[in-house]
Enzyme design. Structure first.
Site: not given
Ligand code: F6R
Length: 616
Positions: A2, A27, A74, A100-101, A489, A493, A496, A512, A611
């Site tokens: 949020c 956010r 969110w 927010n929270g 990773e 990517k 997501e 396996h 984010k």
């Molecule tokens: C994936 C992504 C998330 C963040 C995770 C941790 O692309 O961005 O998996 O890496 O939510 O976020 P931070 O690094 O802000 O603690």
């Protein structure tokens, strides 16, 4: 999760609030709302959907008012719909809130309020909070500042809130516990801005106060901002900081998406990460926060790394770095598991918390737990002044600049850079790396930005590969050693942002189980750089080929062996094994980016994500 924006001053609030919401959309983006008042009329607009949908709702209506609050959501409590969108208004219609929270005890509070004849239009915890404030104000016959303070002492959970009374449009009350909030101060206190981060107001002022946990601020036109502790109402001297952020950093700069811009920013971001730290001419690495605590690092029985998501993957790369270069045992933990499983933490342990946003709730809780058990906690964060940066004993910023695309890219490579610098320094001090080895690594690190730049030139090749596999329902990613976390990773990517199911595996684990999935329709991305288990990976590639899997291989420039077997090869420049993740990650970021674009996915704001994950 949020985003909150507020404005109080002499300008029209609406354009500032709505532009600010667009900057904070990373956010959360499932619903949005804005409330505006000019002291006479009050206009509230809310809608399910994005800030652009809100703009349409507002378009034909009044946008008068020098006081405004906005919110992009969110969803936590209640589905994304118009009613559950913020701002929320109290039963009397007098008090307004954005939040927010999560208020964890909202159910108990709601029952108490219902018993006092309060009614609720939404399913949110936030509407409960604003009515609690109203009830406290009524009962105590006090001003808004006091009512917010008293109500918050009864709220359990996390919040960043902004509240005002429509009959007193010269004042906003702001408070924080666990969720970030910044207050921008205009010249002569003639205007104020409130936002979840400073990006909504950087073109208006560089003076800002970041509230600490359990602080409440009173913002009144023409008066100095006042800050109080929520628990005991004691006064706190506001710490007014000068913002370093500029407008260019938060705009797309000609790229179609923030993600693409951020992928291309990596050469400079890595340079910024080691600037002033990696002194290649002198052959040394200088990091104040490590130097000042060097005994703790050198005497550490082990390093525990806590993080989530992409940051957790950077932690896995760091495990290889610390064990390989400095011979320090490392455990890498999902912060969400660590915090709840009664972990054994000893006094001599060093805990490293990695987080781009510095706000991730699980990582923050893991840090608090580790600190409470006597561990020394070091943070690797990107966002300056974030909660994790403040909660850790000390740390090193990645200096990657704002990362706005929800999928993390430059945060990952800069986190690895910081962690590599620490590992190299410790390796040398512990005598595990001779001076000549150390100097060779330092020289090689100084070349990484230009090698990333060179890697980025493969964009068109990757785009062509993306066009072939964009409709694949599944994808496997394989890597070994340092490149196993890169495989994880790469898969994250793709999942997501393009919603294709993808799995990352250590290449040798394939036999396996996952090998059963391979047939002629399965693309398999294999990281097969020359350094590190090359022959073994080549064998794994043969195994895939025998089962007709489609191989997309990331190889070292000039490779001929894999080229002969793989369906597609993507070349990256040669580097030492320990630094290969900084290069091999790049094609995987580009691959997921192009596939997502071709599938018409919202690259920067993938569905269901946000984010900054400030809820558990
Ligand atoms: C994936 C992504 C998330 C963040 C995770 C941790 O692309 O961005 O998996 O890496 O939510 O976020 P931070 O690094 O802000 O603690």
């Amino acid at each position: 999760m949020c985003g909150i924006v507020g404005y109080l001053g002499f300008r029209k609030a609406y354009p500032i609030v709505i532009n600010g919401l667009q900057r904070l959309e990373y956010r959360g983006y499932d619903s949005a709302g804005v409330i505006l008042t000019d002291g006479n009329q009050v206009n509230l607009y809310k809608t399910k959907g994005k800030v652009s949908d809100l703009k349409e709702v507002v378009s034909e209506n009044s946008i008068e008012g020098n006081l405004g609050l906005g919110h992009t959501r969110w969803a936590t409590h209640g589905i994304p719909n118009d009613e559950n969108s913020h701002p929320h208004v109290s039963n009397s219609g007098k008090l307004v809130i954005v939040h927010n929270g999560i208020i964890e005890n909202y159910n108990t509070l709601k029952k108490e309020l219902i018993a006092r004849d309060y009614t609720f239009k939404s399913d949110t915890d936030t509407e409960v909070l604003i009515n609690l404030i109203e009830e406290v104000q009524k009962r105590n016959n006090c001003n808004l500042e006091k009512a917010v303070q008293l109500a918050l002492t009864n709220a359990v959970g996390a919040y960043a809130i902004a509240v005002f009374d429509v009959s007193k449009p010269e004042e906003i009350i702001v408070a924080r516990l666990g969720s970030p909030i910044a207050i921008g101060i205009g010249a002569n206190n003639e205007e104020f801005f409130v936002a979840s981060d400073a990006s909504p107001f950087i073109e208006y002022t560089k003076d800002a106060v970041y509230l600490d946990d359990e602080e409440l601020a009173i913002i009144k036109i023409g008066e100095d901002i006042r800050v109080r502790k929520i628990q005991d109402n004691s006064e706190v001297e506001p710490n007014i900081q000068e913002l370093k952020l500029n407008l260019e950093q938060i705009e797309k700069g000609g790229y179609d998406h923030f993600m693409l811009k951020e992928i291309h920013e990596q050469p400079n971001a890595i340079l910024d990460t080691y600037r002033g730290r990696l002194l290649a001419n002198q052959g040394i690495i200088k990091m104040g926060s490590v130097d000042n605590n060097i005994a703790k690092f050198l005497n550490a029985n082990r390093i525990i790394i806590v993080a989530c998501g992409t940051s957790w993957h950077a932690g896995l790369v760091a495990e290889y770095l610390f064990e390989d270069l400095a011979r320090i045992p490392v455990e890498v933990e999902y912060a969400s598991e660590f915090r709840y499983r009664n972990p054994v933490i000893n006094k001599g342990d060093v805990v490293i918390a990695i987080s781009q946003s510095g706000e991730t709730a699980d990582t923050l809780a893991a840090i608090k737990l580790a600190k409470s058990q006597g561990a020394f906690v070091f943070g690797v964060c990107n966002v300056v002044g974030s909660s994790i940066a403040r909660e850790t004993d000390t740390g090193a910023y990645t200096h990657a600049g704002p990362e706005i695309g929800v999928a993390s890219t430059k945060a990952f490579t800069t986190q690895i850079t910081v962690l590599a610098l620490i590992a190299l320094k410790l390796g040398n001090l512990k005598g595990e790396l001779s001076n000549s080895q150390y100097h060779a690594y330092i020289q090689e690190m100084s070349l990484i930005p230009s090698k990333v730049e060179e890697t980025l030139k493969i964009n068109d090749i990757v785009e062509n590969i993306a066009a072939i596999y964009k409709d694949a329902p599944n994808c496997l990613y394989l890597g070994r050693g340092y490149n196993f976390p890169v495989a994880l990773e790469g898969a994250l990517k793709l999942k997501e942002i393009s919603y294709i199911h993808a799995e990352g595996y250590p290449a040798a684990e394939m036999k396996h189980g996952p090998i059963a999935l391979i047939d002629e329709s399965m693309p398999v991305v294999v990281i097969a750089t020359k350094k590190g288990h090359y022959d073994k990976v080549v064998s794994n590639i043969q195994e895939i080929k025998s089962r007709k899997g489609k191989i997309i291989a990331v190889v070292t420039k000039g490779d001929t062996i894999v080229k002969d077997i793989a369906d597609h090869t993507i070349e990256v420049p040669e580097t030492v094994e320990a630094f290969t993740p900084l290069l091999t990650t790049i094609p995987l970021q580009l691959l997921s980016y192009h596939i997502a674009v071709m599938r018409n996915c919202n690259v920067d704001q993938p569905r269901n994500l946000a984010k900054s994950v400030t809820v558990e």
